[in-house]
Structures are given as structure tokens and as C-alpha cells.
Write a protein that holds these residues in place. Structure first.
Motif, PDB file in Angstrom:
ATOM      1  N   PRO A  75       6.678   4.055 -11.735  1.00 55.30           N
ATOM      2  CA  PRO A  75       5.799   2.940 -12.127  1.00 55.30           C
ATOM      3  C   PRO A  75       6.313   1.554 -11.780  1.00 55.30           C
ATOM      4  CG  PRO A  75       7.024   3.706 -14.033  1.00 55.30           C
ATOM      5  CD  PRO A  75       7.424   4.598 -12.890  1.00 55.30           C
ATOM      6  N   VAL A  76       7.561   1.428 -11.334  1.00 45.87           N
ATOM      7  CA  VAL A  76       8.119   0.102 -11.047  1.00 45.87           C
ATOM      8  C   VAL A  76       8.693   0.077  -9.633  1.00 45.87           C
ATOM      9  CG1 VAL A  76       8.655  -0.369 -13.472  1.00 45.87           C
ATOM     10  CG2 VAL A  76      10.372   0.712 -12.022  1.00 45.87           C
ATOM     11  N   ALA A  77       8.872  -1.144  -9.104  1.00 49.74           N
ATOM     12  CA  ALA A  77       9.447  -1.304  -7.770  1.00 49.74           C
ATOM     13  C   ALA A  77      10.902  -0.844  -7.764  1.00 49.74           C
ATOM     14  CB  ALA A  77       9.348  -2.759  -7.323  1.00 49.74           C
ATOM     15  N   ARG A  78      11.253  -0.059  -6.770  1.00 45.58           N
ATOM     16  CA  ARG A  78      12.622   0.438  -6.636  1.00 45.58           C
ATOM     17  C   ARG A  78      13.385  -0.481  -5.688  1.00 45.58           C
ATOM     18  NH1 ARG A  78      10.652   6.071  -4.438  1.00 45.58           N
ATOM     19  NH2 ARG A  78       9.268   4.559  -3.429  1.00 45.58           N
ATOM     20  N   PRO A  79      14.607  -0.845  -6.034  1.00 41.51           N
ATOM     21  CA  PRO A  79      15.352  -1.798  -5.202  1.00 41.51           C
ATOM     22  C   PRO A  79      15.873  -1.204  -3.901  1.00 41.51           C
ATOM     23  CG  PRO A  79      16.714  -1.060  -7.023  1.00 41.51           C
ATOM     24  CD  PRO A  79      15.342  -0.507  -7.272  1.00 41.51           C
TER      25      PRO A  79
ATOM     26  N   GLU B 273       8.380  -4.925   0.489  1.00 41.91           N
ATOM     27  CA  GLU B 273       6.964  -5.015   0.861  1.00 41.91           C
ATOM     28  C   GLU B 273       6.295  -3.636   0.794  1.00 41.91           C
ATOM     29  OE1 GLU B 273       6.842  -6.837   4.685  1.00 41.91           O
ATOM     30  OE2 GLU B 273       7.643  -8.747   3.968  1.00 41.91           O
ATOM     31  N   ILE B 274       7.012  -2.600   1.188  1.00 37.36           N
ATOM     32  CA  ILE B 274       6.483  -1.236   1.069  1.00 37.36           C
ATOM     33  C   ILE B 274       6.232  -0.911  -0.397  1.00 37.36           C
ATOM     34  CG2 ILE B 274       7.028   1.211   1.393  1.00 37.36           C
ATOM     35  CD1 ILE B 274       8.633   0.384   3.881  1.00 37.36           C
ATOM     36  N   GLU B 275       7.187  -1.271  -1.252  1.00 36.39           N
ATOM     37  CA  GLU B 275       7.032  -1.022  -2.684  1.00 36.39           C
ATOM     38  C   GLU B 275       5.859  -1.807  -3.267  1.00 36.39           C
ATOM     39  OE1 GLU B 275       9.449   1.082  -5.149  1.00 36.39           O
ATOM     40  OE2 GLU B 275       8.440   1.797  -3.351  1.00 36.39           O
ATOM     41  N   ASN B 276       5.685  -3.038  -2.828  1.00 36.03           N
ATOM     42  CA  ASN B 276       4.556  -3.837  -3.318  1.00 36.03           C
ATOM     43  C   ASN B 276       3.235  -3.175  -2.970  1.00 36.03           C
ATOM     44  OD1 ASN B 276       6.376  -5.725  -4.295  1.00 36.03           O
ATOM     45  ND2 ASN B 276       6.126  -7.141  -2.584  1.00 36.03           N
ATOM     46  N   ASP B 277       3.133  -2.626  -1.758  1.00 33.17           N
ATOM     47  CA  ASP B 277       1.918  -1.920  -1.366  1.00 33.17           C
ATOM     48  C   ASP B 277       1.729  -0.659  -2.207  1.00 33.17           C
ATOM     49  OD1 ASP B 277       0.791  -3.552   0.514  1.00 33.17           O
ATOM     50  OD2 ASP B 277       1.768  -2.629   2.230  1.00 33.17           O
ATOM     51  N   ARG B 278       2.814   0.047  -2.450  1.00 30.96           N
ATOM     52  CA  ARG B 278       2.737   1.294  -3.222  1.00 30.96           C
ATOM     53  C   ARG B 278       2.224   1.052  -4.634  1.00 30.96           C
ATOM     54  NH1 ARG B 278       5.850   3.918  -6.897  1.00 30.96           N
ATOM     55  NH2 ARG B 278       7.493   2.334  -6.807  1.00 30.96           N
TER      56      ARG B 278
ATOM     57  N   PRO C  40       3.751  -3.015   6.507  1.00 28.69           N
ATOM     58  CA  PRO C  40       4.620  -4.024   7.139  1.00 28.69           C
ATOM     59  C   PRO C  40       5.419  -3.411   8.286  1.00 28.69           C
ATOM     60  CG  PRO C  40       5.571  -3.293   5.064  1.00 28.69           C
ATOM     61  CD  PRO C  40       4.187  -2.704   5.125  1.00 28.69           C
ATOM     62  N   ALA C  41       5.751  -4.226   9.261  1.00 35.19           N
ATOM     63  CA  ALA C  41       6.563  -3.770  10.392  1.00 35.19           C
ATOM     64  C   ALA C  41       8.038  -3.940  10.057  1.00 35.19           C
ATOM     65  CB  ALA C  41       6.224  -4.567  11.645  1.00 35.19           C
ATOM     66  N   PRO C  42       8.881  -2.996  10.451  1.00 36.32           N
ATOM     67  CA  PRO C  42      10.316  -3.138  10.191  1.00 36.32           C
ATOM     68  C   PRO C  42      10.918  -4.252  11.027  1.00 36.32           C
ATOM     69  CG  PRO C  42       9.897  -1.234  11.599  1.00 36.32           C
ATOM     70  CD  PRO C  42       8.549  -1.735  11.151  1.00 36.32           C
ATOM     71  N   PRO C  43      12.022  -4.829  10.578  1.00 39.26           N
ATOM     72  CA  PRO C  43      12.684  -5.882  11.368  1.00 39.26           C
ATOM     73  C   PRO C  43      13.202  -5.327  12.697  1.00 39.26           C
ATOM     74  CG  PRO C  43      13.546  -5.795   9.116  1.00 39.26           C
ATOM     75  CD  PRO C  43      12.707  -4.586   9.299  1.00 39.26           C
ATOM     76  N   LEU C  44      13.318  -6.197  13.676  1.00 37.16           N
ATOM     77  CA  LEU C  44      13.916  -5.814  14.951  1.00 37.16           C
ATOM     78  C   LEU C  44      15.411  -5.559  14.769  1.00 37.16           C
ATOM     79  CD1 LEU C  44      12.190  -8.430  17.291  1.00 37.16           C
ATOM     80  CD2 LEU C  44      11.553  -6.023  16.963  1.00 37.16           C
ATOM     81  N   SER C  45      15.945  -4.613  15.515  1.00 29.12           N
ATOM     82  CA  SER C  45      17.367  -4.273  15.375  1.00 29.12           C
ATOM     83  C   SER C  45      18.279  -5.434  15.758  1.00 29.12           C
ATOM     84  CB  SER C  45      17.708  -3.051  16.234  1.00 29.12           C
ATOM     85  OG  SER C  45      17.452  -3.312  17.610  1.00 29.12           O
ATOM     86  N   SER C  46      17.763  -6.381  16.514  1.00 28.31           N
ATOM     87  CA  SER C  46      18.587  -7.525  16.931  1.00 28.31           C
ATOM     88  C   SER C  46      19.055  -8.366  15.751  1.00 28.31           C
ATOM     89  CB  SER C  46      17.806  -8.407  17.908  1.00 28.31           C
ATOM     90  OG  SER C  46      16.596  -8.867  17.325  1.00 28.31           O
ATOM     91  N   VAL C  47      18.385  -8.248  14.601  1.00 24.34           N
ATOM     92  CA  VAL C  47      18.780  -9.091  13.463  1.00 24.34           C
ATOM     93  C   VAL C  47      20.061  -8.595  12.808  1.00 24.34           C
ATOM     94  CG1 VAL C  47      16.386  -9.764  13.042  1.00 24.34           C
ATOM     95  CG2 VAL C  47      17.392  -7.871  11.711  1.00 24.34           C
TER      96      VAL C  47
END
Length: 219
Positions: free
Chosen positions: A203-207, A184-189, A146-153
Motif C-alpha cells: 500500500p505504500v511507496a517502496r524506496p 516514478e514507477i512507484e507513483n504510477d503503481r 517513465p524512461a530509465p536514465p541513460l547509462s552515461s549518467v
């Protein structure tokens, strides 16, 4: 309670304008229960209300808008852990780089296995010996990170004239994008097809992201 890295519950956004204070609470996916980060509470007060601030910022680093940085002098606010989007993204990127390194290492291993085994079979055939078993290992498909959000947000201006609830909500939505980017990175991992990650990250998604190991040898 100060926010401590991977234990943080989310992010709190503070904006100050015309004597009004807005605190917008954002929670990680693990707290919202929806699989996505989201806005969970918000309060606008006339002047600073310490009780409200401490309640909404519990175990969350605080992101001060440019206006808040300009006007806020309350020690309890200035002493809280600050949320720095650039540091958050740096830690996210470290995991993308690390996991991509594991991907390349696995592809190299498959390529080496195929070449070595093919050579061994050729040599065995030439010598009239039984051929070694060979099940070709296909190369992995590239990962579409996934692409990171733009800094403008999340960027803001001290000259902004929008009401505090509007500006705080805008920045809070940007923080939600940052947290969901990490999710999204965690979901891919955690995809079952990523067994070559060898359990890196757990083994689990980290917040919340922490800095990844420096080397693919440190799983």
C-alpha cells in the motif's frame, strides 16, 4: 551495517584520484522527506578515512567509479555491498513488465465481459426474456511508463582527470536519477485508478526495487 535490498537507505558513491577520496551520500525519497531522492552528505579526504567511509555508507550499497575500482585496495571498502546499476534497473524493469501484465489482463477481462454480456443480452432478447444488466466497461488508457536514465549518467573512465568532488558529484547525480526513476514507477503503481493491480507491491511507496513476481497470477 550492510545494505540489504529493500532496506537500503540509498547509495554511496566513492571516487579516488591523486590520493584524494570522495564519498558522496545519496538518500532515497523516504529519507529525504521531499518525495524525491537527493544528495544528503559528502566528504573529501586526503587518503582513506575509514570512519568517514563507514559513516557515509551506512546501510547503503557502494558504487565505485572506474578510478576507485583501479586504486582502491582497502578491504573494508571491497567487502561492502556493491551497487550495480544494471541489477537495479533489471529489478525496476521487472515491475514495469509485471504491472503492464496486470494492465493487459484487466483490459482482456473488460473486453471479454463486454462481449459475453452483449451476446447474453442478444440471446435473451431473441428469446423474449428479460435482458441482463449491462454496464459497458471502457478499455483502460495506456500507461506512459517513465524512461530509465541513460547509462552515461553513471558510467566513468579510469582516465578521467576531473577532481574527485566533481566526478563523485556527477555520478551521485546519476544515482539520484536512478532512485527517482524507481520512485516514478512507484507513483504510477499507487495511483487510485490502478485498483486492478490488486495491491501488488503493497500500500505504500517502496524506496528500493526488488524482483517482481514472475507471473501476473502471483499478486
Amino acid at each position: 551495517m550492510p545494505a540489504t535490498g529493500s532496506n537500503a537507505h540509498g547509495i554511496a558513491v566513492l571516487d579516488v584520484h591523486d590520493g584524494r577520496w570522495a564519498v558522496w551520500q545519496v538518500s532515497t525519497a523516504s529519507l529525504t522527506g521531499s518525495g524525491r531522492a537527493g544528495s544528503t552528505n559528502a566528504v573529501v579526504t586526503e587518503g582513506f578515512d575509514e570512519r568517514v567511509f563507514l559513516s557515509l555508507t551506512y546501510n547503503r550499497p557502494v558504487f565505485l567509479t572506474s578510478r576507485a575500482q583501479k586504486h582502491c585496495q582497502e578491504r573494508v571498502v571491497l567487502d561492502t555491498t556493491a551497487f550495480v546499476p544494471e541489477d537495479f534497473l533489471r529489478d525496476c524493469a521487472s515491475w514495469v513488465d509485471y504491472l503492464q501484465g496486470l494492465f493487459w489482463a484487466e483490459n482482456d477481462s473488460r473486453r471479454e465481459y463486454n462481449a459475453t454480456t452483449a451476446t447474453a443480452r442478444k440471446e435473451a432478447k431473441a428469446a423474449g426474456l428479460p435482458l441482463p444488466d449491462f454496464q459497458r466497461r471502457a478499455p483502460l488508457q495506456d500507461i506512459d511508463w517513465p524512461a530509465p536514465p541513460l547509462s552515461s549518467v553513471w558510467e566513468s573512465s579510469p582516465a578521467c582527470e576531473d577532481p574527485v568532488n566533481v566526478e563523485a558529484l556527477r555520478i551521485a547525480n546519476g544515482c539520484i536519477q536512478l532512485l527517482n526513476y524507481w520512485q516514478e514507477i512507484e507513483n504510477d503503481r499507487l495511483k487510485k485508478s490502478r485498483s486492478y493491480y490488486k495491491g501488488a507491491g503493497g500500500p505504500v511507496a517502496r524506496p528500493w526495487p526488488t524482483r517482481a513476481p514472475e507471473s501476473v497470477d502471483n499478486v
